[in-house]
Design an enzyme around this catalytic site. Sequence first.
Site, PDB file in Angstrom:
ATOM      1  N   HIS A 144       0.752  -1.103   0.218  1.00  0.00           N
ATOM      2  CA  HIS A 144       0.625  -0.093  -0.086  1.00  0.00           C
ATOM      3  C   HIS A 144       1.067   1.438  -0.132  1.00  0.00           C
ATOM      4  O   HIS A 144       0.498   2.341  -0.301  1.00  0.00           O
ATOM      5  CB  HIS A 144      -0.583  -0.185   0.902  1.00  0.00           C
ATOM      6  CG  HIS A 144      -2.437  -0.824   1.409  1.00  0.00           C
ATOM      7  ND1 HIS A 144      -1.483  -2.204   2.404  1.00  0.00           N
ATOM      8  CD2 HIS A 144      -3.219  -1.296   1.074  1.00  0.00           C
ATOM      9  CE1 HIS A 144      -2.259  -3.124   2.178  1.00  0.00           C
ATOM     10  NE2 HIS A 144      -3.563  -2.553   1.011  1.00  0.00           N
ATOM     11  N   ASP A 153      -4.924  -6.270  -7.507  1.00  0.00           N
ATOM     12  CA  ASP A 153      -4.696  -5.733  -6.724  1.00  0.00           C
ATOM     13  C   ASP A 153      -5.063  -4.051  -6.603  1.00  0.00           C
ATOM     14  O   ASP A 153      -5.135  -3.583  -8.013  1.00  0.00           O
ATOM     15  CB  ASP A 153      -3.585  -5.856  -5.909  1.00  0.00           C
ATOM     16  CG  ASP A 153      -3.969  -5.691  -4.078  1.00  0.00           C
ATOM     17  OD1 ASP A 153      -5.004  -5.030  -3.659  1.00  0.00           O
ATOM     18  OD2 ASP A 153      -3.305  -6.364  -3.572  1.00  0.00           O
TER      19      ASP A 153
END
Length: 497
Positions: free
Chosen positions: A201, A275
Amino acid sequence: MNKSQKIAQSFSPAAFIHDTEENHQAIEHLILEQEIGGLTFFHSRHSAAANFEKRAEALETDGTFEKIIGLINRYQVLSKIPLLISIDGEYGLAMRIENTPQYPFAITLGAIQTDAESLVEEVGFRMGVDMKRSGIHLNLAPCADVNTNPDNPVIGYRSFGNQVDQVAKLAFAAYSGLKKAGIGACLKHFPGHGDTAVDSHLGLPILNKTKAELEAEELLPFQYGIDRGVEMIMVGHLAVPALTGGKEIPASISRELITDLLKGKMGFQGLVISDALNMKAVANLFPEPGELEWKAFHAGNDILCFSDQVKAGIQKIAERATEEEVDLVFQKIMGLKTRLGVIEAKKVESPTFDWESHSKLQAELAENYVSVISGTINPKEIHSLAQAGKLGYREFFSSGKSHFAERLELPFVSIEQSEKVILAVFVPSHKPLNQFGMDLETLAEIQRLAQSKTCILVHFGNPLALKHLGNLENFEAVICGYQGFEEAQKVATSFLV
């Protein structure tokens, strides 16, 4: 349908349950003007992706479940082709929605000692039923990552463990349960995120292993699923130079990894989903709007999750992809929507949950995962010490939901007067940041007690946090409860009384 409309079916941008009306209307515009194929729901912008725990601590919101039902109905009525509704709910709706059934983390399920595959499949089935009745079609779970790095900042509790065969079997069992409930599921994060040290992230993890090592560990759970007909795999944002000719390119935009390896050599014939494309590991690489979406599509992703550049992405793909490439992906997505009942989507009525049945399942699971992992316990001795006024009790980091001491029903004295102490630790966080949320001063106090008194440790939390409690041999025994569920607390008391 024209080329752009077909491409739009690949897009599943983020929708936030708790958001401004202006942002809800922006989603409506994406549905009406860009004709997107789906939405991936998150609790709020504050909670999305890496910040879930901070959201739980800092954000107070009401009516999350009622709001998502309302938004699903609101958005579906606008879409020409019903939307594929997704959620990232690895331990059920509760990962994103308060006051809904929460199931154990994968690391907890990985500790089940008897009939693990059957029980994990039942968990997948139950959470799938919860989702299907709530208007959700696809759960972006389970993780097939082998968590061989105990300091992994982003996987940890999300993995079924550090044993390759176990992860392969339990990930497939969870997938199978979801599918049995009529919900789509995906193994993630290909080619394997378990041995990384960077949170994707926030940055790009690089996994420097040989091809042989990757095939024996990271890739094996995915191959296990592929061989058994898994229909969807999510590709992660991590670089594996040994599989990309030495290049440090994110797997999610690597044609070598997705098209050549996953679809070619490994024989995967299902859908590939990226993702979240807003994650820093890839989002910062392509400042030109739409370029990242094109790279992901060209690499072999069929569904583009959490794109922040929908209009530009559709345009770039339309300019560069062939009609044949677009048609192939479009047919795969429409096939998925048909199989999952999306095309027949109806208005969702707010379901009620069978909390009694949920508690019974939780109790059965706890009976199978709560265990004594170190030392031995003599309940008769504990009772004797309690009656003699020589048994102490101390609880640490409790959130106020602990009923553990009450369940023991034993008389306790002060630590100073005791000969033996039961220490209950309720670990505040399931992620490793800041010692899993445990402050250093309290940890030092626990370690001092273990060295100065005969102590039994009862640990309710991620077992990876045990290393912060000192040498386990300093405790007479250690019970691992894995999570603070009331059902787990009840089972833990059975070892003591």
